[in-house]
Design a protein around this motif. Structure first.
Motif, mmCIF file in Angstrom:
data_model
loop_
_atom_site.group_PDB
_atom_site.id
_atom_site.type_symbol
_atom_site.label_atom_id
_atom_site.label_comp_id
_atom_site.label_asym_id
_atom_site.label_seq_id
_atom_site.Cartn_x
_atom_site.Cartn_y
_atom_site.Cartn_z
ATOM 1 N N TYR A 25 -8.401 2.245 3.271
ATOM 2 C CA TYR A 25 -7.745 1.719 2.081
ATOM 3 C C TYR A 25 -8.733 1.605 0.931
ATOM 4 C CZ TYR A 25 -4.203 0.383 5.502
ATOM 5 O OH TYR A 25 -3.259 0.403 6.495
ATOM 6 N N GLN A 26 -8.292 2.073 -0.236
ATOM 7 C CA GLN A 26 -9.131 1.886 -1.424
ATOM 8 C C GLN A 26 -8.400 0.956 -2.398
ATOM 9 O OE1 GLN A 26 -10.019 5.257 -4.039
ATOM 10 N NE2 GLN A 26 -12.087 4.460 -4.337
ATOM 11 N N PRO A 27 -9.080 -0.123 -2.826
ATOM 12 C CA PRO A 27 -8.432 -1.085 -3.705
ATOM 13 C C PRO A 27 -8.139 -0.530 -5.097
ATOM 14 C CG PRO A 27 -10.726 -1.718 -3.291
ATOM 15 C CD PRO A 27 -10.426 -0.553 -2.408
ATOM 16 N N ARG A 28 -7.083 -1.046 -5.683
ATOM 17 C CA ARG A 28 -6.756 -0.794 -7.090
ATOM 18 C C ARG A 28 -6.897 -2.125 -7.798
ATOM 19 N NH1 ARG A 28 -1.368 2.932 -6.892
ATOM 20 N NH2 ARG A 28 -0.750 1.470 -8.518
ATOM 21 N N TYR A 29 -7.918 -2.207 -8.605
ATOM 22 C CA TYR A 29 -8.303 -3.477 -9.216
ATOM 23 C C TYR A 29 -7.524 -3.725 -10.504
ATOM 24 C CZ TYR A 29 -11.318 -7.181 -11.015
ATOM 25 O OH TYR A 29 -11.796 -8.372 -11.499
ATOM 26 N N SER A 30 -6.991 -4.924 -10.628
ATOM 27 C CA SER A 30 -6.313 -5.311 -11.868
ATOM 28 C C SER A 30 -7.216 -6.234 -12.665
ATOM 29 C CB SER A 30 -4.997 -6.027 -11.544
ATOM 30 O OG SER A 30 -4.629 -6.853 -12.644
ATOM 31 N N PRO A 31 -7.663 -5.833 -13.844
ATOM 32 C CA PRO A 31 -8.520 -6.699 -14.673
ATOM 33 C C PRO A 31 -7.798 -7.995 -15.061
ATOM 34 C CG PRO A 31 -8.527 -4.446 -15.508
ATOM 35 C CD PRO A 31 -7.453 -4.515 -14.476
ATOM 36 N N THR A 32 -6.493 -7.933 -15.245
ATOM 37 C CA THR A 32 -5.731 -9.127 -15.609
ATOM 38 C C THR A 32 -5.728 -10.136 -14.471
ATOM 39 O OG1 THR A 32 -4.230 -7.463 -16.498
ATOM 40 C CG2 THR A 32 -3.628 -9.769 -16.856
ATOM 41 N N ALA A 33 -5.420 -9.653 -13.269
ATOM 42 C CA ALA A 33 -5.373 -10.551 -12.108
ATOM 43 C C ALA A 33 -6.788 -10.850 -11.601
ATOM 44 C CB ALA A 33 -4.541 -9.926 -10.999
ATOM 45 N N GLN A 34 -7.747 -10.069 -12.034
ATOM 46 C CA GLN A 34 -9.135 -10.161 -11.579
ATOM 47 C C GLN A 34 -9.273 -10.020 -10.070
ATOM 48 O OE1 GLN A 34 -10.379 -13.811 -13.811
ATOM 49 N NE2 GLN A 34 -11.888 -12.370 -14.649
ATOM 50 N N ARG A 35 -8.411 -9.168 -9.528
ATOM 51 C CA ARG A 35 -8.519 -8.833 -8.114
ATOM 52 C C ARG A 35 -7.737 -7.548 -7.838
ATOM 53 N NH1 ARG A 35 -4.320 -9.842 -4.371
ATOM 54 N NH2 ARG A 35 -2.507 -10.908 -5.227
ATOM 55 N N ALA A 36 -7.907 -7.023 -6.649
ATOM 56 C CA ALA A 36 -7.137 -5.848 -6.264
ATOM 57 C C ALA A 36 -5.721 -6.293 -5.936
ATOM 58 C CB ALA A 36 -7.775 -5.185 -5.055
ATOM 59 N N ILE A 37 -4.744 -5.687 -6.593
ATOM 60 C CA ILE A 37 -3.357 -6.063 -6.317
ATOM 61 C C ILE A 37 -2.650 -4.996 -5.486
ATOM 62 C CG2 ILE A 37 -3.066 -7.615 -8.284
ATOM 63 C CD1 ILE A 37 -1.762 -5.280 -9.784
ATOM 64 N N ALA A 38 -3.327 -3.871 -5.308
ATOM 65 C CA ALA A 38 -2.760 -2.796 -4.500
ATOM 66 C C ALA A 38 -3.879 -2.045 -3.789
ATOM 67 C CB ALA A 38 -1.968 -1.841 -5.389
ATOM 68 N N VAL A 39 -3.513 -1.329 -2.738
ATOM 69 C CA VAL A 39 -4.478 -0.456 -2.068
ATOM 70 C C VAL A 39 -3.824 0.901 -1.816
ATOM 71 C CG1 VAL A 39 -5.837 -2.270 -0.922
ATOM 72 C CG2 VAL A 39 -3.811 -1.347 0.235
ATOM 73 N N GLU A 40 -4.621 1.946 -1.908
ATOM 74 C CA GLU A 40 -4.133 3.286 -1.577
ATOM 75 C C GLU A 40 -4.563 3.623 -0.158
ATOM 76 O OE1 GLU A 40 -5.481 6.454 -4.152
ATOM 77 O OE2 GLU A 40 -4.458 7.999 -2.959
ATOM 78 N N ALA A 41 -3.602 4.032 0.658
ATOM 79 C CA ALA A 41 -3.913 4.454 2.023
ATOM 80 C C ALA A 41 -4.388 5.898 1.999
ATOM 81 C CB ALA A 41 -2.679 4.322 2.909
ATOM 82 N N LEU A 42 -5.539 6.155 2.602
ATOM 83 C CA LEU A 42 -6.087 7.510 2.662
ATOM 84 C C LEU A 42 -6.385 7.851 4.116
ATOM 85 C CD1 LEU A 42 -8.259 6.948 -0.487
ATOM 86 C CD2 LEU A 42 -6.574 8.815 -0.292
ATOM 87 N N ALA A 43 -5.854 8.975 4.567
ATOM 88 C CA ALA A 43 -5.933 9.346 5.978
ATOM 89 C C ALA A 43 -7.366 9.632 6.425
ATOM 90 C CB ALA A 43 -5.043 10.562 6.237
ATOM 91 N N ARG A 44 -7.707 9.158 7.596
ATOM 92 C CA ARG A 44 -8.989 9.445 8.237
ATOM 93 C C ARG A 44 -8.722 9.850 9.679
ATOM 94 N NH1 ARG A 44 -10.061 9.436 3.669
ATOM 95 N NH2 ARG A 44 -11.605 8.222 2.532
ATOM 96 N N TRP A 45 -9.551 10.762 10.175
ATOM 97 C CA TRP A 45 -9.473 11.152 11.576
ATOM 98 C C TRP A 45 -10.678 10.538 12.269
ATOM 99 C CZ3 TRP A 45 -9.257 17.028 13.248
ATOM 100 C CH2 TRP A 45 -9.269 17.107 14.650
#
Ligand code: C2E
Ligand code: CA
Ligand code: CA
Ligand code: CA
Length: 275
Positions: free
Chosen positions: A43-63
């Motif tokens: 998972y890679q965070p998506r940071y929101s400057p307004t919330a000052q935290r990651a409000i979402a994460v992108e799932a990226l496949a790993r083997w």
């Protein structure tokens, strides 16, 4: 010269055969990995400057290979797309990410998840139905799931793809355009599809400050469509500040975090919440 030519031809033929054999081996290893649960999301965070935290994460496949360790998507996604195995890979990533999102929600951590969806999956008649079942199985709010697709998929007029996208919208799942600004953009079509989010391509962001005017133009187009703007590939403080100053709503990139395991991303976000 003639004999040499024939030899060369034979060598070419042989290397083609070897490549084909390697691909078949890779595919059978992949099927085995799927059976064993070795394909998992990071998972890679998506940071929101307004919330000052990651409000979402992108799932990226790993083997998670027993001998080779973690293998990146570039080594197995293209062949999976070619062979159709991407449907099973996509399904397992979706299932694990949705389950993880719900576990986090139960712990009081509210993060949305986004999933990459390839063309092959949207051509599957049952795709939207499968997504709906996964959401229902885990009692997941559809608004907390986002599907990332590339813009070429919107422009293309495949009836199955259109039906899937319509059903996705109907379910209330968010739709994001990935890698925006790299290809030919049909703004009219994008606007008509009312996507929720546009992710500005990493390559475009990394061309800053040289291509500042272009990126500003892309941001203006996104604002016109009233979408959430995500800047990808943020690697430095300067880039983060530029993106924020120029109206990007969420920032993603190594500056915040590379894609990491569920436990690691959880720690990271908990830390931000506490701060
Ligand atoms: P993408 O969707 O554009 O994902 C972003 C890629 O950029 C990820 O590579 C990520 O690790 C990398 N990245 C993120 N921030 C930075 C940064 O600041 N600098 C640099 N240099 N790179 C950054 P990854 O994980 O290797 O994935 C590559 C591609 O594989 C993805 O590109 C996506 O198109 C595909 N992919 C990954 N997982 C899935 C999946 O579950 N399904 C499908 N269909 N495709 C997937
Ligand atoms: Ca993506
Ligand atoms: Ca991208
Ligand atoms: Ca991509």
């Amino acid at each position: 010269a003639k004999a040499g030519g024939r030899n060369q031809y034979r060598m070419f033929d042989e290397s083609m055969r070897n490549q084909r054999e390697e691909e078949l081996q890779l595919l059978s290893d992949l099927r085995e990995a799927l059976r064993c649960g070795h394909i998992l999301p990071h998972y890679q965070p998506r940071y929101s400057p307004t919330a000052q935290r990651a409000i979402a994460v992108e799932a990226l496949a790993r083997w998670n290979h027993p001998e080779r360790g973690l293998i990146l998507p570039s080594e197995f996604i293209p062949i999976s797309e070619k062979s159709g195995l991407i449907n099973q890979i996509g399904a397992t990533i979706l299932e694990q990410a949705v389950r993880q999102r719900c576990e986090w929600a139960r712990q009081g951590l509210d993060v949305s998840v986004s999933i990459n969806v390839s063309q092959r999956q949207l051509c599957d008649l049952d795709f939207a139905g499968m997504v709906q079942r996964v959401l229902e199985d885990h009692g997941c709010d559809p608004k907390r799931l986002e599907l990332e697709i590339t813009e070429t998929l919107l422009i293309e007029s495949n009836p199955v793809v259109s039906a899937n996208l319509a059903k996705i919208r109907e379910l209330g799942i968010r739709l994001a355009i990935d890698d925006f600004g790299t290809g030919y953009s049909n703004i009219a079509r994008l606007n008509e599809m009312s996507v929720d989010c546009i992710k500005i391509d990493r390559g475009l962001m990394q061309g800053l400050p040289r291509n500042e005017e272009i990126v500003r133009l892309v941001i203006a187009m996104c604002n016109f469509m009233q979408v959430t703007i995500v800047a990808e590939g943020i690697e430095t403080l300067e880039m983060a500040e530029w993106a924020q100053r120029n109206g990007c709503h969420e920032l993603q990139g190594y500056f915040y975090s590379a894609p990491v395991s569920a436990e690691e991303v959880e720690c990271l976000i908990q830390g931000q919440v506490a701060a």
